[in-house]
Design a protein around this motif. Structure first.
Motif, mmCIF file in Angstrom:
data_model
loop_
_atom_site.group_PDB
_atom_site.id
_atom_site.type_symbol
_atom_site.label_atom_id
_atom_site.label_comp_id
_atom_site.label_asym_id
_atom_site.label_seq_id
_atom_site.Cartn_x
_atom_site.Cartn_y
_atom_site.Cartn_z
ATOM 1 N N LEU A 59 49.177 81.257 55.113
ATOM 2 C CA LEU A 59 49.526 80.022 55.816
ATOM 3 C C LEU A 59 50.016 78.925 54.867
ATOM 4 O O LEU A 59 50.624 77.958 55.313
ATOM 5 C CB LEU A 59 48.329 79.515 56.622
ATOM 6 N N GLU A 60 49.772 79.081 53.589
ATOM 7 C CA GLU A 60 50.241 78.100 52.602
ATOM 8 C C GLU A 60 51.428 78.607 51.791
ATOM 9 O O GLU A 60 51.891 77.915 50.889
ATOM 10 C CB GLU A 60 49.091 77.699 51.674
ATOM 11 N N ASP A 72 55.449 86.100 60.632
ATOM 12 C CA ASP A 72 54.800 86.602 61.840
ATOM 13 C C ASP A 72 54.261 88.012 61.620
ATOM 14 O O ASP A 72 53.131 88.334 61.987
ATOM 15 C CB ASP A 72 55.803 86.565 62.988
ATOM 16 N N SER A 73 55.062 88.843 60.994
ATOM 17 C CA SER A 73 54.663 90.221 60.724
ATOM 18 C C SER A 73 53.447 90.268 59.801
ATOM 19 O O SER A 73 52.491 91.026 60.036
ATOM 20 C CB SER A 73 55.834 90.977 60.100
ATOM 21 N N ASN A 74 53.466 89.457 58.752
ATOM 22 C CA ASN A 74 52.332 89.410 57.814
ATOM 23 C C ASN A 74 51.065 88.902 58.501
ATOM 24 O O ASN A 74 49.983 89.460 58.314
ATOM 25 C CB ASN A 74 52.663 88.530 56.617
ATOM 26 N N LEU A 75 51.212 87.844 59.277
ATOM 27 C CA LEU A 75 50.051 87.281 59.964
ATOM 28 C C LEU A 75 49.472 88.282 60.955
ATOM 29 O O LEU A 75 48.253 88.466 61.033
ATOM 30 C CB LEU A 75 50.422 85.979 60.675
ATOM 31 N N THR A 76 50.335 88.961 61.679
ATOM 32 C CA THR A 76 49.878 89.964 62.637
ATOM 33 C C THR A 76 49.150 91.095 61.920
ATOM 34 O O THR A 76 48.102 91.569 62.377
ATOM 35 C CB THR A 76 51.061 90.513 63.447
ATOM 36 N N GLY A 77 49.693 91.516 60.784
ATOM 37 C CA GLY A 77 49.037 92.576 60.013
ATOM 38 C C GLY A 77 47.635 92.193 59.594
ATOM 39 O O GLY A 77 46.698 92.994 59.704
ATOM 40 N N TRP A 78 47.479 90.970 59.102
ATOM 41 C CA TRP A 78 46.146 90.520 58.693
ATOM 42 C C TRP A 78 45.215 90.392 59.898
ATOM 43 O O TRP A 78 44.036 90.736 59.815
ATOM 44 C CB TRP A 78 46.222 89.208 57.924
#
Length: 129
Positions: A59-60, A72-78
């Motif tokens: 997020l930073e 979006d893809s990275n956040l969804t993966g986490w």
């Protein structure tokens, strides 16, 4: 010609064949979810803390703010990595999702991440409830 009934067909398969198919076709995220569900309390807490740290770092990451689909893809993966843990850390996961939503809104207010909807994080949050 009669229509093929997939569900009926699957119910006829042996347990061995079903296990073989699950092992072959299960996505890695599902395997990780199951692994996380079976962690000791200590290991689960450590894994949870590491995932939260990674999400907050994401997020930073200002470089990703101009790449909404990658962000979006990275956040969804986490978020998917949390799926095997959120029953054990329900309150903390809820707080994390609220933090993510607020932070994304702040970033969008700055004119960044303009194409990301909160679609995936909201989908995960809805599933979690």
């Amino acid at each position: 010609m009669s229509e093929f009934d997939f569900n009926a067909f699957v119910k006829t398969l042996s347990q061995e064949k079903l296990a073989e198919l699950v092992i072959r076709f299960a996505p890695e995220s599902y395997k990780e979810e199951l692994k996380n569900q079976h962690l000791s309390d200590r290991d689960a807490k450590g894994t949870f803390v590491r995932i939260v740290k990674s999400i907050k770092e994401l997020l930073e990451d200002e470089d990703l703010w101009d790449e909404p689909s990658e962000f979006d893809s990275n956040l969804t993966g986490w978020a998917e990595k949390l799926s095997g843990l959120w029953d054990r850390f329900r309150e903390e996961t809820e707080q994390l999702f609220v933090f993510c939503i607020k932070r994304i809104e702040e970033i969008q207010d700055e004119g960044r991440l303009y194409r990301i909807g909160l679609r995936n994080i909201m989908t995960v949050a809805a599933f979690w409830q």
